[in-house]
Design a protein around this motif. Sequence first.
Motif, PDB file in Angstrom:
ATOM      1  N   GLY A 203       0.722  -1.212  -0.150  1.00  0.00           N
ATOM      2  CA  GLY A 203      -0.113   0.038   0.148  1.00  0.00           C
ATOM      3  C   GLY A 203       0.921   1.242   0.095  1.00  0.00           C
ATOM      4  O   GLY A 203       0.175   2.360   0.120  1.00  0.00           O
ATOM      5  N   ASN A 204       2.092   1.284  -0.307  1.00  0.00           N
ATOM      6  CA  ASN A 204       3.115   2.228  -0.055  1.00  0.00           C
ATOM      7  C   ASN A 204       2.688   3.095  -1.649  1.00  0.00           C
ATOM      8  O   ASN A 204       2.563   2.465  -2.465  1.00  0.00           O
ATOM      9  CB  ASN A 204       4.412   1.892   0.084  1.00  0.00           C
ATOM     10  CG  ASN A 204       4.586   1.165   1.451  1.00  0.00           C
ATOM     11  OD1 ASN A 204       4.021   1.873   2.318  1.00  0.00           O
ATOM     12  ND2 ASN A 204       5.564   0.532   1.209  1.00  0.00           N
TER      13      ASN A 204
ATOM     14  N   SER B 119       2.492   3.419   3.771  1.00  0.00           N
ATOM     15  CA  SER B 119       1.283   3.261   4.346  1.00  0.00           C
ATOM     16  C   SER B 119       1.278   2.428   5.731  1.00  0.00           C
ATOM     17  O   SER B 119       1.770   1.385   5.796  1.00  0.00           O
ATOM     18  CB  SER B 119       0.418   1.918   3.428  1.00  0.00           C
ATOM     19  OG  SER B 119      -0.773   1.558   4.215  1.00  0.00           O
TER      20      SER B 119
END
Length: 130
Positions: A34-35, A55
């Motif tokens: 999710g970065n 994230s």
Amino acid sequence: MGLPFPIFTWWNGTTFGTWMGRRGKTRVGEDSLGNLYFEGGKDPNGITRRWVIYSGSNDASRVPPEWFSWLHHQIDAAPDQALPAPRVWEKPAEPNQTGTRAAYRPSGALEAGGQRARSTGDYEAWTPDA
């Protein structure tokens, strides 16, 4: 409390200044954790700036190897375009587990019970008389 802490604290995620600083920049992609990855602007040497917005907690070990190579200008395009598909035998990257329950603990570690295997008898202690 009522205060929006992400405005003031960088260790829990991004600050307000980080979100405002990405205006006019290009979002390149997102990894499996999710970065978010961005690029835009130039540094004093004329190299395009690249950065990650994590994230969750800000931990550099949470950047997968393919995105690490993009961040450090080892590849030019995003990893999904520039790199071949992962091999069947490759394991997915994991963040550093130190300090968590999933951390590696050898058999003699105190956290793992503290019991070491007995020596096999091939060790002879040094003595000054010998």
